[in-house]
Enzyme design. Sequence first.
Site, PDB file in Angstrom:
ATOM      1  N   GLU A 101       0.844  -1.210   0.000  1.00  9.24           N
ATOM      2  CA  GLU A 101       0.000   0.000   0.000  1.00  9.24           C
ATOM      3  C   GLU A 101       0.871   1.248   0.000  1.00  9.24           C
ATOM      4  OE1 GLU A 101      -2.523   1.533  -0.478  1.00  9.24           O
ATOM      5  OE2 GLU A 101      -4.363   0.678   0.349  1.00  9.24           O
ATOM      6  N   ASP A 102       0.319   2.342  -0.464  1.00  6.27           N
ATOM      7  CA  ASP A 102       1.039   3.614  -0.368  1.00  6.27           C
ATOM      8  C   ASP A 102       0.829   4.269   0.987  1.00  6.27           C
ATOM      9  OD1 ASP A 102      -1.617   3.871  -1.194  1.00  6.27           O
ATOM     10  OD2 ASP A 102      -1.291   5.820  -2.105  1.00  6.27           O
ATOM     11  N   ASP A 105      -4.415   5.317   6.376  1.00  5.15           N
ATOM     12  CA  ASP A 105      -4.931   6.529   7.010  1.00  5.15           C
ATOM     13  C   ASP A 105      -5.889   6.081   8.125  1.00  5.15           C
ATOM     14  OD1 ASP A 105      -6.012   9.043   7.489  1.00  5.15           O
ATOM     15  OD2 ASP A 105      -6.369   9.530   5.417  1.00  5.15           O
ATOM     16  N   PHE A 154      -2.405  16.458   4.497  1.00  7.16           N
ATOM     17  CA  PHE A 154      -2.805  15.853   3.220  1.00  7.16           C
ATOM     18  C   PHE A 154      -1.609  15.832   2.286  1.00  7.16           C
ATOM     19  CE2 PHE A 154      -4.650  15.700  -1.033  1.00  7.16           C
ATOM     20  CZ  PHE A 154      -5.364  14.513  -0.893  1.00  7.16           C
ATOM     21  N   ARG A 167       0.401  12.437  -8.883  1.00  7.85           N
ATOM     22  CA  ARG A 167       0.948  11.098  -8.593  1.00  7.85           C
ATOM     23  C   ARG A 167       2.390  10.956  -9.080  1.00  7.85           C
ATOM     24  NH1 ARG A 167      -3.404   7.717  -7.065  1.00  7.85           N
ATOM     25  NH2 ARG A 167      -5.385   8.153  -8.073  1.00  7.85           N
TER      26      ARG A 167
HETATM   27  C1  PRP Z   1      -5.940   5.680  -0.595  1.00  8.99           C
HETATM   28  C2  PRP Z   1      -4.716   4.844  -0.272  1.00  8.99           C
HETATM   29  C3  PRP Z   1      -5.291   3.718   0.544  1.00  8.99           C
HETATM   30  C4  PRP Z   1      -6.433   4.369   1.280  1.00  8.99           C
HETATM   31  C5  PRP Z   1      -6.001   4.694   2.675  1.00  8.99           C
HETATM   32  O1  PRP Z   1      -6.545   5.153  -1.726  1.00  8.99           O
HETATM   33  O2  PRP Z   1      -4.091   4.368  -1.440  1.00  8.99           O
HETATM   34  O3  PRP Z   1      -5.744   2.664  -0.263  1.00  8.99           O
HETATM   35  O4  PRP Z   1      -6.758   5.559   0.557  1.00  8.99           O
HETATM   36  O5  PRP Z   1      -7.033   5.306   3.404  1.00  8.99           O
HETATM   37  P1  PRP Z   1      -7.769   4.619   4.631  1.00  8.99           P
HETATM   38  O6  PRP Z   1      -6.737   3.974   5.513  1.00  8.99           O
HETATM   39  O7  PRP Z   1      -8.446   5.786   5.313  1.00  8.99           O
HETATM   40  O8  PRP Z   1      -8.758   3.647   4.092  1.00  8.99           O
HETATM   41  P2  PRP Z   1      -7.671   5.899  -2.605  1.00  8.99           P
HETATM   42  O9  PRP Z   1      -8.999   5.353  -2.234  1.00  8.99           O
HETATM   43  O10 PRP Z   1      -7.468   7.376  -2.513  1.00  8.99           O
HETATM   44  O11 PRP Z   1      -7.360   5.394  -4.089  1.00  8.99           O
HETATM   45  P3  PRP Z   1      -6.048   5.579  -5.025  1.00  8.99           P
HETATM   46  O12 PRP Z   1      -4.926   4.762  -4.400  1.00  8.99           O
HETATM   47  O13 PRP Z   1      -6.495   5.012  -6.329  1.00  8.99           O
HETATM   48  O14 PRP Z   1      -5.725   7.047  -5.096  1.00  8.99           O
END
Ligand code: PRP
Length: 181
Positions: A101-102, A105, A154, A167
């Site tokens: 994962e990136d 949160d 953010f 990105r």
């Molecule tokens: C982001 C990130 C995680 C998630 C984390 O994805 O890549 O998957 O949010 O947030 P959380 O812990 O509050 O659930 P996003 O839904 O923005 O999609 P993306 O990676 O395609 O930008």
Amino acid sequence: MGLRDDVAKVLIPEDALQARIVELAGEINAAYTDEDRPLLVCVLKGAFMFLADLTRHLEIRHEIDFMETSSYGAGTVSSGVVRILLDLERNIEGRHVLIVEDIIDTGRTLDYITRNLRTRNPASLRICTLLSKPARRVIDIPIDFVGFEIPDEFVVGYGLDYAEIYRNLPFIGVLEEEVYR
Ligand code: PRP
């Protein structure tokens, strides 16, 4: 005006990111054997750049696959509603799975994904995230490999977007507030 003019500050510069990714790859190399042949599950879209750099430093035999989930929509705050937009190509029963994962949160996305993948009976299921924002955690997720713990700001860049832009930036940065107001 370029993309970089929208960045108020660089939180993690490119060289620090790359150095930490080499260390993370070392931890992962030590945690698995060639026989484990772990399957790295890249959670799109945000983790694409991290996966690409991480995999280049892995020395163990491994495979990669992709999942796409969405929780944020176009905003800057997690909605709490997780949807699977793209599922794995492979059957993971009996496989050693490492989710890549990136950012974690609230933890809602990873909670959903891990509960979903566990029903498919993997041999093991671990999590590697580049970034973690512990101050925002709603669901406690045990993380096996963490790149950086960051404050509740953010962030964009290195795979992370605001409204699908930024990105491509090679560092993790904080946007000027006027950009998303
Ligand atoms: C982001 C990130 C995680 C998630 C984390 O994805 O890549 O998957 O949010 O947030 P959380 O812990 O509050 O659930 P996003 O839904 O923005 O999609 P993306 O990676 O395609 O930008």
